[in-house]
Design an enzyme around this catalytic site. Structure first.
Site, PDB file in Angstrom:
ATOM      1  N   VAL A  69      -9.077  -4.209  -0.580  1.00 26.68           N
ATOM      2  CA  VAL A  69      -9.296  -5.534  -1.126  1.00 26.68           C
ATOM      3  C   VAL A  69      -9.043  -6.614  -0.086  1.00 26.68           C
ATOM      4  CG1 VAL A  69      -8.854  -4.939  -3.542  1.00 26.68           C
ATOM      5  CG2 VAL A  69      -6.939  -5.590  -2.071  1.00 26.68           C
ATOM      6  N   ARG A  71      -9.369 -14.114   4.390  1.00 31.61           N
ATOM      7  CA  ARG A  71      -8.054 -14.545   3.901  1.00 31.61           C
ATOM      8  C   ARG A  71      -8.149 -15.757   2.980  1.00 31.61           C
ATOM      9  NH1 ARG A  71      -3.856 -11.936   6.511  1.00 31.61           N
ATOM     10  NH2 ARG A  71      -4.234 -11.293   8.659  1.00 31.61           N
ATOM     11  N   ASP A 111       0.859  -1.192   0.000  1.00 27.64           N
ATOM     12  CA  ASP A 111       0.000   0.000   0.000  1.00 27.64           C
ATOM     13  C   ASP A 111       0.895   1.243   0.000  1.00 27.64           C
ATOM     14  OD1 ASP A 111      -2.764  -0.983   0.141  1.00 27.64           O
ATOM     15  OD2 ASP A 111      -2.221  -1.744   2.102  1.00 27.64           O
TER      16      ASP A 111
END
Length: 183
Positions: free
Chosen positions: A157, A169, A107
């Site tokens: 996401v 997950r 990120d």
């Protein structure tokens, strides 16, 4: 887990299982070529990289060693807290070794930048980065990433190792989480 099992939690599928596996095979071929004749230590960043590490290593047709670190800057929310902490350190000594850090997603790059600096201080022969996903729009620092699966928009996401509050997950796809799930 397939997306239809959690209908309403997801906004849309961003990457299918087939797209992910196909790209991992391509990345594995690049890694094999680049590390020809060298021993490489794959360092997975827990917990998110578990799926990437497992599937990437299965696409490699050579011996690799695997180790894990758990480094966190996230709480249970959708944004990085900015504070990095090591929860689990490496078991192996990386001095003089070729290290390939395996990530699920990049990120801001702040946590990964800190991690790479930490690893380089331990005297490895090399440290490179492999990530399944990268969000260029979210970057707050430059991180040199050698292997990138997919660049994606700056959306939240989940799936394929990525979580929200430790859920999602085990989705076989990458999908955007519906805003009502975290707002």
């Amino acid at each position: 887990m397939d997306p239809q099992h959690i209908d309403g939690d997801l906004e849309k599928v961003v990457l299918s299982e087939q797209e992910i596996q196909s790209r991992l095979a391509e990345m594995a071929a690049d890694i094999q070529r680049d590390y020809e004749g060298k021993d490489v230590l794959l360092v997975g960043v827990l917990k998110g990289a578990v799926m990437v590490m497992a599937d990437l290593s299965r696409h490699l047709s050579r011996h690799v060693e695997i180790d894990w670190m758990d480094v966190s800057s996230y709480g249970s929310g959708t944004r990085s807290s900015g504070v990095v902490r090591i929860i689990k350190d490496l078991d192996a000594d990386i001095s003089g070794r070729h290290v390939l850090v395996v990530e699920d997603i990049i990120d801001t790059g702040l946590t990964l930048s800190w991690l790479v600096s930490n690893l380089r201080s331990r005297g490895p022969a090399s440290v490179e980065i492999c990530t399944m996903l990268r969000k260029p729009e979210a970057a707050k620092t430059d991180v040199d990433v050698k292997y990138v699966g997919f660049d994606i928009p700056n959306s939240f996401v989940v799936g394929y190792g990525l979580d929200y509050a430790e859920r999602y997950r085990n989705l076989r796809v990458v999908a955007t989480l519906a805003p009502h799930m975290y707002s």
